[in-house]
Design a protein around this motif. Structure first.
Motif, PDB file in Angstrom:
ATOM      1  N   LEU A  51       0.736  -1.330  -0.267  1.00  0.00           N
ATOM      2  CA  LEU A  51       0.077   0.089  -0.012  1.00  0.00           C
ATOM      3  C   LEU A  51       0.767   1.121   0.182  1.00  0.00           C
ATOM      4  N   ALA A  52       0.473   2.161  -0.747  1.00  0.00           N
ATOM      5  CA  ALA A  52       1.193   3.338  -0.706  1.00  0.00           C
ATOM      6  C   ALA A  52       0.101   4.517  -1.572  1.00  0.00           C
ATOM      7  N   TRP A  53      -0.512   5.140  -0.522  1.00  0.00           N
ATOM      8  CA  TRP A  53      -1.501   6.377  -0.698  1.00  0.00           C
ATOM      9  C   TRP A  53      -1.460   7.324  -0.186  1.00  0.00           C
ATOM     10  N   ASN A  54      -1.676   8.620  -0.873  1.00  0.00           N
ATOM     11  CA  ASN A  54      -1.659   9.749  -0.356  1.00  0.00           C
ATOM     12  C   ASN A  54      -3.076  10.319  -0.295  1.00  0.00           C
ATOM     13  N   ASP A  55      -3.631  10.208   0.795  1.00  0.00           N
ATOM     14  CA  ASP A  55      -5.066  10.581   1.253  1.00  0.00           C
ATOM     15  C   ASP A  55      -5.051  12.272   1.310  1.00  0.00           C
ATOM     16  N   THR A  56      -5.610  12.736   0.624  1.00  0.00           N
ATOM     17  CA  THR A  56      -5.364  14.345   0.572  1.00  0.00           C
ATOM     18  C   THR A  56      -6.704  14.957   1.224  1.00  0.00           C
ATOM     19  N   ALA A  57      -7.393  13.986   1.876  1.00  0.00           N
ATOM     20  CA  ALA A  57      -8.810  14.713   2.386  1.00  0.00           C
ATOM     21  C   ALA A  57      -8.313  15.570   3.748  1.00  0.00           C
ATOM     22  N   PRO A  58      -8.969  16.329   4.148  1.00  0.00           N
ATOM     23  CA  PRO A  58      -8.664  17.179   5.199  1.00  0.00           C
ATOM     24  C   PRO A  58      -8.508  16.400   6.601  1.00  0.00           C
ATOM     25  N   ASN A  59      -7.759  16.691   7.244  1.00  0.00           N
ATOM     26  CA  ASN A  59      -7.587  15.936   8.643  1.00  0.00           C
ATOM     27  C   ASN A  59      -7.504  14.443   8.188  1.00  0.00           C
ATOM     28  N   ALA A  60      -6.898  13.902   7.161  1.00  0.00           N
ATOM     29  CA  ALA A  60      -6.871  12.637   6.971  1.00  0.00           C
ATOM     30  C   ALA A  60      -6.080  11.836   7.969  1.00  0.00           C
ATOM     31  N   GLN A  61      -6.345  10.649   8.133  1.00  0.00           N
ATOM     32  CA  GLN A  61      -5.830   9.780   9.404  1.00  0.00           C
ATOM     33  C   GLN A  61      -5.602   8.331   9.066  1.00  0.00           C
ATOM     34  N   PRO A  62      -4.783   7.484   9.703  1.00  0.00           N
ATOM     35  CA  PRO A  62      -4.848   6.221   9.344  1.00  0.00           C
ATOM     36  C   PRO A  62      -5.968   5.660   9.815  1.00  0.00           C
ATOM     37  N   ASN A  63      -5.935   4.293   9.428  1.00  0.00           N
ATOM     38  CA  ASN A  63      -7.397   3.253   9.919  1.00  0.00           C
ATOM     39  C   ASN A  63      -8.466   3.750   9.789  1.00  0.00           C
ATOM     40  N   GLY A  64      -8.837   4.445   8.309  1.00  0.00           N
ATOM     41  CA  GLY A  64     -10.133   4.933   7.999  1.00  0.00           C
ATOM     42  C   GLY A  64     -10.741   3.877   7.491  1.00  0.00           C
ATOM     43  N   PRO A  65     -12.120   3.824   6.858  1.00  0.00           N
ATOM     44  CA  PRO A  65     -12.928   2.686   6.433  1.00  0.00           C
ATOM     45  C   PRO A  65     -12.269   1.909   5.432  1.00  0.00           C
ATOM     46  N   LEU A  66     -12.187   0.379   5.738  1.00  0.00           N
ATOM     47  CA  LEU A  66     -11.502  -0.510   4.672  1.00  0.00           C
ATOM     48  C   LEU A  66     -12.720  -1.591   4.433  1.00  0.00           C
ATOM     49  N   THR A  67     -12.880  -1.823   3.041  1.00  0.00           N
ATOM     50  CA  THR A  67     -13.568  -2.900   2.432  1.00  0.00           C
ATOM     51  C   THR A  67     -12.631  -4.102   2.084  1.00  0.00           C
ATOM     52  N   VAL A  68     -12.816  -5.375   2.342  1.00  0.00           N
ATOM     53  CA  VAL A  68     -11.923  -6.342   1.934  1.00  0.00           C
ATOM     54  C   VAL A  68     -12.767  -7.426   0.761  1.00  0.00           C
ATOM     55  N   TYR A  69     -12.253  -7.603  -0.251  1.00  0.00           N
ATOM     56  CA  TYR A  69     -13.053  -8.576  -1.151  1.00  0.00           C
ATOM     57  C   TYR A  69     -12.302  -9.734  -1.399  1.00  0.00           C
ATOM     58  N   ASP A  70     -12.933 -10.838  -1.555  1.00  0.00           N
ATOM     59  CA  ASP A  70     -12.339 -12.370  -2.140  1.00  0.00           C
ATOM     60  C   ASP A  70     -12.419 -12.074  -3.814  1.00  0.00           C
ATOM     61  N   SER A  71     -11.857 -13.196  -4.298  1.00  0.00           N
ATOM     62  CA  SER A  71     -11.832 -13.250  -5.807  1.00  0.00           C
ATOM     63  C   SER A  71     -13.031 -12.930  -6.485  1.00  0.00           C
ATOM     64  N   ARG A  72     -14.173 -13.350  -6.060  1.00  0.00           N
ATOM     65  CA  ARG A  72     -15.486 -13.260  -6.617  1.00  0.00           C
ATOM     66  C   ARG A  72     -16.106 -12.162  -6.369  1.00  0.00           C
ATOM     67  N   GLY A  73     -15.351 -11.035  -5.624  1.00  0.00           N
ATOM     68  CA  GLY A  73     -16.004  -9.656  -5.321  1.00  0.00           C
ATOM     69  C   GLY A  73     -16.788  -9.512  -4.222  1.00  0.00           C
ATOM     70  N   LYS A  74     -16.970 -10.562  -3.617  1.00  0.00           N
ATOM     71  CA  LYS A  74     -17.630 -10.900  -2.137  1.00  0.00           C
ATOM     72  C   LYS A  74     -16.868  -9.881  -0.952  1.00  0.00           C
ATOM     73  N   VAL A  75     -17.597  -9.236  -0.263  1.00  0.00           N
ATOM     74  CA  VAL A  75     -17.269  -8.508   0.720  1.00  0.00           C
ATOM     75  C   VAL A  75     -17.043  -9.525   1.999  1.00  0.00           C
ATOM     76  N   ILE A  76     -15.719  -9.431   2.427  1.00  0.00           N
ATOM     77  CA  ILE A  76     -15.418 -10.503   3.354  1.00  0.00           C
ATOM     78  C   ILE A  76     -15.032 -10.057   4.736  1.00  0.00           C
ATOM     79  N   PHE A  77     -14.677  -8.510   4.681  1.00  0.00           N
ATOM     80  CA  PHE A  77     -14.453  -7.672   5.769  1.00  0.00           C
ATOM     81  C   PHE A  77     -14.574  -6.474   5.686  1.00  0.00           C
ATOM     82  N   ARG A  78     -15.303  -5.745   6.714  1.00  0.00           N
ATOM     83  CA  ARG A  78     -15.431  -4.030   6.654  1.00  0.00           C
ATOM     84  C   ARG A  78     -14.759  -3.509   7.955  1.00  0.00           C
ATOM     85  N   ARG A  79     -14.268  -2.431   7.729  1.00  0.00           N
ATOM     86  CA  ARG A  79     -13.717  -1.582   9.052  1.00  0.00           C
ATOM     87  C   ARG A  79     -14.734  -0.249   8.810  1.00  0.00           C
TER      88      ARG A  79
END
Lengths: 168, 336
Positions: free
Chosen positions: B308-336
């Motif tokens: 991962l290498a990502w410049n989040d330019t949103a104001p007050n951007a911080q780590p550990n924001g929302p995250l969605t995890v997908y398997d190979s079929r596109g199914k969501v297997i985890f959300r934060r």
């Protein structure tokens, strides 16, 4: 920490900020300025015993910083950000003071490196003609003529810029 | 400003210029460390006596560029038997004396050997070790905080089989963020002090102009390199490291937590720059990091490896924001 290291550390703490602002005005870029200051202060540490004995630490440091800043201003800058990560534009400050400051900074940027160094050392840092000549390793007459031409160019640039803004 | 200023008025305007320095304060301790190293190098090259001569040979030999395809390096006094027969990366790297090439360099080693290798990388660190082992090439050596005048212990990445030459360090500075695979592996080799040119890149991500993270696996499949290349080129110093390949260790709930607020690596930017790499469960195919401003950044995952290498330019951007995890079929297997 030995006496040398303590003295050096104290010198860095008390002067690095000032040196970096001077370097910025000479080279126009904060990161180049930082490089110039870091290089100069590293060399200062190596030369510390000799420079300390001679009692001209401040002059040595300023000379090294300014010459390095002039030199970095000539080299192509390899750490430019790409278009994809241009920072958000700052909201323009409409106060007269800040507009004047930005105009003056823009005007300084168009001067040649040595003219700009003369103007910055003479007026921003408040050095005398002789002190400026020592930093730049040139004759006092050269400092006078470069400073005079630098001010003329500043005036010309500010006049042109102001005229263009009135037209638009 | 009245542009018809005379010289005195212009001079006064320059004198009163307000210049706000946006950079962090100059660190006198870092300069002191650098200065001491410079003084030590000078003493090595200008000192007299057998010890100084031997040390000079050791330092000179270590910095020599490639001497040809046979890779002959001069013998080094008072060091383990040299292994001069392998080629180096076109003058950008030199073999570390006494270290076999390839995976063998990343095997378990003695504390003495770990110290010896780290001494090449951080002169003076050798006798400041706090780690109790086991030690291995590419691993971490915990350094006594007194060495770096720090409050906490710091780390030395134990070198593998190669060290960057001056030419190599110059390349890191002049081309810190290459885009091609060969360039990336070259720079990672220079950063991690191990020849990675034949390794396979399994994950890669770039925040343009700022940082590239990379995961590469050795030809044998036994070792993995986690590499971070930064805009300021680094100096071949300690980086994320080389590890034995193992099962997934990164928990999904904590992904995207590593990074730095802008500005970083001597570059102006805005917001937060997340950069990390690791291994997640093998059924994960995609990670989607979501910013406060609604933008998202997708990361493909292959065999569990992600970068991962990502410049989040949103104001007050911080780590550990929302995250969605997908398997190979596109199914969501985890959300934060």
């Amino acid at each position: 920490m030995g006496e040398r290291d303590e003295a050096y550390t104290e010198f860095v703490r008390s002067t690095a900020g000032t040196l970096r602002r001077t370097a910025y005005l000479v080279c126009g870029d904060w990161h180049r300025a930082d490089d110039a200051v870091q290089d100069a202060l590293y060399k200062l540490y190596l030369a510390w015993p000799r420079v300390h004995r001679a009692g001209n630490i401040q002059a040595y440091a300023r000379r090294a910083v300014v010459n390095s800043a002039i030199d970095t201003g000539r080299r192509p800058w390899r750490r430019e950000t790409t278009a994809a990560v241009l920072p958000d534009r700052e909201v323009p400050d409409r106060t007269t003071d800040h507009a004047d400051r930005d105009e003056l900074l823009d005007a300084l940027a168009v001067l040649g490196p040595r003219q700009r160094a003369c103007v910055v050392l003479r007026f921003y840092d408040g050095l005398s003609i002789e002190e400026t000549a020592e930093v730049l390793d040139c004759a006092a007459g050269t400092v006078k003529s470069q400073t005079s031409r630098g001010l003329d160019h500043l005036r010309d640039h500010l006049t042109r810029t102001r005229s263009a803004n009135r037209v638009t | 400003m009245n542009t018809q200023l005379n010289d005195d008025e212009l001079a006064e305007a320059v004198r009163r210029l307000e210049v706000t320095d946006p950079l962090p304060a100059v660190d006198p301790d870092a300069l002191l460390t650098r200065g001491r190293r410079g003084v030590r190098r000078r003493r090595i090259f200008t000192g007299t006596g057998a010890a100084a001569v031997v040390a000079a040979i050791a330092v000179s030999a270590a910095l020599l560029p490639d001497l040809g395809s046979a890779g002959h390096a001069p013998g080094v006094a008072n060091s383990p038997s040299a292994s001069p027969t392998r080629a180096t990366a076109s003058g950008l790297m030199a073999p570390i004396p006494g270290v076999s090439a390839g995976d063998a360099a990343l095997a378990t080693i003695s504390k003495q050997e770990a110290q010896r290798r780290c001494e090449l990388r951080e002169p003076g660190v050798g006798d400041q070790v706090m780690s109790v082992g086991p030690y291995r090439g590419g691993g971490m050596l915990l350094v006594d905080p007194r060495y770096r005048k720090a409050a906490q212990p710091s780390m030395c990445n134990i070198p593998g089989d190669s060290r960057p030459t001056k030419a190599g360090l110059a390349v890191l500075k002049s081309d810190p963020l290459p885009r091609d695979t060969a360039g990336l592996l070259r720079n990672c080799s220079l950063e991690l002090w191990h020849d990675l040119r034949s390794w396979r890149v399994t994950a890669k991500d770039t925040a343009p102009g700022l940082v590239t993270t990379l995961v590469a696996v050795s030809p044998s499949g036994r070792y993995v390199a986690h590499c971070q290349l930064t805009a300021n080129g680094g100096d071949g110093g300690s980086g994320p490291g080389l590890y034995a390949v193992g099962p997934a260790t990164n928990q999904l709930a904590y992904l995207g937590g590593a990074g730095t607020a802008c500005p970083i690596f001597g570059v102006r930017c805005v917001g937060w720059v997340a950069y990390e790499s690791g291994r997640v469960p093998s059924n994960v195919a995609k990670l989607r990091f979501i910013s406060k401003n609604g933008r998202s950044h997708d990361v493909a995952v292959r065999d569990g490896w992600y970068a991962l290498a990502w410049n989040d330019t949103a104001p007050n951007a911080q780590p550990n924001g929302p995250l969605t995890v997908y398997d190979s079929r596109g199914k969501v297997i985890f959300r934060r």
